[in-house]
Design an enzyme around this catalytic site. Structure first.
Site, short mmCIF file in Angstrom:
data_model
loop_
_atom_site.label_atom_id
_atom_site.label_comp_id
_atom_site.label_asym_id
_atom_site.label_seq_id
_atom_site.Cartn_x
_atom_site.Cartn_y
_atom_site.Cartn_z
N GLY A 122 0.94 -1.18 0.08
CA GLY A 122 -0.06 -0.02 0.07
C GLY A 122 0.81 1.27 -0.14
N CYS A 139 5.62 0.26 7.83
CA CYS A 139 5.34 1.38 6.86
C CYS A 139 6.50 1.72 6.18
CB CYS A 139 4.97 2.69 7.75
SG CYS A 139 4.56 4.12 6.79
N LEU A 140 6.35 2.04 4.78
CA LEU A 140 7.50 2.29 4.04
C LEU A 140 8.03 3.55 4.55
CD1 LEU A 140 6.00 1.42 0.36
CD2 LEU A 140 7.54 -0.13 1.70
N GLN A 160 3.08 10.16 0.75
CA GLN A 160 4.29 9.31 0.91
C GLN A 160 5.43 9.61 -0.41
OE1 GLN A 160 2.29 5.31 2.09
NE2 GLN A 160 4.18 5.24 3.33
N HIS A 196 -2.26 8.33 6.66
CA HIS A 196 -1.44 8.95 5.91
C HIS A 196 -2.12 10.31 5.52
CE1 HIS A 196 2.29 6.74 6.24
NE2 HIS A 196 1.87 5.72 5.51
N HIS A 200 -4.41 2.22 7.72
CA HIS A 200 -3.11 2.82 7.79
C HIS A 200 -2.98 3.73 6.56
CE1 HIS A 200 1.47 2.36 8.29
NE2 HIS A 200 1.35 2.73 7.02
N GLU A 201 -3.46 3.34 5.57
CA GLU A 201 -3.05 4.42 4.22
C GLU A 201 -4.13 5.65 4.51
OE1 GLU A 201 -0.75 3.73 2.76
OE2 GLU A 201 -0.53 1.73 2.99
CO CO Z 1 2.52 3.72 5.74
#
Ligand code: CO
Length: 188
Positions: free
Chosen positions: A49, A94-95, A54, A140, A136-137
């Site tokens: 995701g 998380c990236l 991001q 963001h 989660h997304e």
């Molecule tokens: Co994330």
């Protein structure tokens, strides 16, 4: 992140990750291209995701791919959670906080609505992993990171890790700048 990645995923400490994103108004060609580049970036990371902030874009949408059995590549634009139920604690990564997973408790099931890339209204009744991914997304898009969901002990542990991550980011940026600086001096 490979050389094929159109974007560098922004890392915790980058202010863009802490801002509230604006609703998408036009789903135009530019947006389609952005989505395509975000998928490439997400797969290269690799991740399942990726939210627009991001990659430095303050728009309310995210892309995800939980595999072909779960519908493959999907985009959710202007998402809103309309209901939630249960509680589920699970390891989450998380990236933008790379290299670390945290046990986080969130609602187990959610109802979420939004639009797809064709502008059609879509809704999901998501459970477990998909529900978690979407929460989660969506976080963001509101400038919220998984770090904000940690308990006191986890937060203490995360603090040092995040500081080291940010120092590494700083060192990488300096190393990238260094040759340019030298070139600048020579030209002057
Ligand atoms: Co994330």
């Amino acid at each position: 992140m490979g050389a094929m990645s159109p974007y560098a995923v922004r890392i915790v400490g980058d202010p863009v990750l802490r801002q509230k994103a604006a609703p998408v108004v036009d789903i135009d060609a530019k947006m389609h291209k952005l989505v395509e580049d975000m998928f490439t970036t997400m797969y290269a990371a690799p991740g399942i995701g990726l939210a627009a902030p991001q990659v430095g874009v303050q728009k309310r949408f995210f892309v995800f791919d939980m595999g072909d059995d779960e519908g493959g590549q999907q985009v959710l634009i202007n998402p809103e959670i309309t209901g939630s139920d249960g509680e589920w604690t699970y390891e989450e990564g998380c990236l933008s906080v790379p290299g670390r997973y945290f046990e986080i408790t969130r609602p187990k099931q959610i109802e979420i609505t939004g639009r797809d890339l064709d502008g059609n209204e879509v809704s999901f009744e998501a459970d477990e992993l998909l529900a978690r991914l979407m929460q989660h997304e969506l976080d963001h898009l509101d400038g919220v990171l998984l770090l904000d969901h940690l308990d006191a002990d986890q937060a203490k542990d995360a603090k040092k890790f995040v500081r080291e991550l940010q120092m590494q980011q700083y060192d990488d940026a300096q190393a990238e700048l260094a040759p340019r600086k030298r070139l600048g001096l020579r030209l002057r």
